[in-house]
Design a protein around this motif. Sequence first.
Motif, PDB file in Angstrom:
ATOM      1  N   ILE A 217      -1.301   3.002   7.948  1.00 45.87           N
ATOM      2  CA  ILE A 217      -2.466   2.125   7.889  1.00 45.87           C
ATOM      3  C   ILE A 217      -3.696   2.892   8.358  1.00 45.87           C
ATOM      4  N   LYS A 218      -4.768   2.805   7.579  1.00 56.38           N
ATOM      5  CA  LYS A 218      -6.008   3.495   7.896  1.00 56.38           C
ATOM      6  C   LYS A 218      -7.119   2.455   8.033  1.00 56.38           C
ATOM      7  N   GLN A 219      -8.115   2.750   8.837  1.00 51.74           N
ATOM      8  CA  GLN A 219      -9.165   1.762   9.045  1.00 51.74           C
ATOM      9  C   GLN A 219     -10.484   2.415   9.442  1.00 51.74           C
TER      10      GLN A 219
ATOM     11  N   THR B 267      -6.862   1.553   3.488  1.00 52.12           N
ATOM     12  CA  THR B 267      -5.417   1.798   3.432  1.00 52.12           C
ATOM     13  C   THR B 267      -4.967   1.854   1.980  1.00 52.12           C
ATOM     14  N   CYS B 268      -5.585   1.052   1.120  1.00 43.01           N
ATOM     15  CA  CYS B 268      -5.310   1.073  -0.323  1.00 43.01           C
ATOM     16  C   CYS B 268      -6.388   1.843  -1.082  1.00 43.01           C
TER      17      CYS B 268
ATOM     18  N   GLN C  30      -0.197   5.190  -1.391  1.00 42.43           N
ATOM     19  CA  GLN C  30      -0.274   6.341  -0.500  1.00 42.43           C
ATOM     20  C   GLN C  30       0.666   7.466  -0.933  1.00 42.43           C
TER      21      GLN C  30
ATOM     22  N   ARG D 236      -9.567  -2.327   7.172  1.00 44.06           N
ATOM     23  CA  ARG D 236      -8.389  -1.573   6.745  1.00 44.06           C
ATOM     24  C   ARG D 236      -8.315  -1.479   5.226  1.00 44.06           C
TER      25      ARG D 236
ATOM     26  N   THR E  50      -3.808  -6.415   5.614  1.00 47.41           N
ATOM     27  CA  THR E  50      -3.157  -5.254   5.002  1.00 47.41           C
ATOM     28  C   THR E  50      -2.382  -5.653   3.753  1.00 47.41           C
TER      29      THR E  50
ATOM     30  N   TRP F 174       0.798  -1.212   0.000  1.00 46.49           N
ATOM     31  CA  TRP F 174       0.000   0.000   0.000  1.00 46.49           C
ATOM     32  C   TRP F 174       0.840   1.275   0.000  1.00 46.49           C
TER      33      TRP F 174
END
Length: 314
Positions: free
Chosen positions: A66-68, A82-83, A43, A79, A131, A39
Amino acid sequence: MADKNESFETKDFGWMVAMSILFLVLVAVCFWLEFSTEWGGYQLEFPQLLGHYGKVEDARDFQAGIKQIWIPKIGVTDRCITCHLGYEWSSVLPATIAEPLKPHPMNDMIAKHEFAKFGCTPCHGGDGAATTIAGAHQGGTGWEDPMLSNALAAQNGLTMNEMIQMRCNFCHRHDVATPGMDEINPAKVLFKKKKCLLCHVVEARGGTTGPELTYEGDRNPELLIFTHVQGEHTMFNWNVQHLTKASAVSPSTAMPDFNFKPEESRALTLMLMSWRRLSYPPEYIPDPEVAAAAMQPSPTSTPTPTPSATPVAR
């Protein structure tokens, strides 16, 4: 011959240097593994996209990592974003952008299912906690909820639209009819018309001649007998053929042969396999009356007759 008075530090100097170098190499490898993720490239690209389409301040404020979407009340830790960073930027980013940065399409149905309230996996399937691409889409050993895809649909003899309707009916099973569920809506009518509750229990109501169907979608396919099933040995195929002619699939069954049409058997199977055990709180379960009202045509949608003899272009 080595000097007997030589210190241990001198003797071990070479080993200490070697071990220090090895340690630095391992640290470098760990940093590389941490930051050279699948990812990471997305980003780096995403803030450039935001800036290109006029969101310079948002691009500047973007923070990598990392985002969720975390929704503990329904057990969702997604998550995916994240992508899939463009998921909520449909008003800014064009739909022509390639995945995974492509914005999620928006319509009335999506607007009623806020990302922050529902997340991604309740509709799309997949392992939201993963992830990596493989982990999120296909999952690992023992995981039985892969992400919806054309390949998965074809593998089970379904279309993507049918698979999506099944997931919608996880929550909408009590609707008499639901907008957009053209395959399952007729099955609900047929289930009542054939009086299936005379033999089957569904949510504590019905007879006990046949097996309970309340959570038929959770049934283990390994418990089925495929001896007389033609084609793929899938739970979907077993149900379709069993509903079409039960005696052909299960010679000793007490279920009568209804001789449903192929489209009727498929519709009923889609509905039955969407009946799964959910632990959603009451506010997540839609009001059946609201869904029924949504199915009624709006008075303003009826065209007003025109006295003109000239055909009206439509």
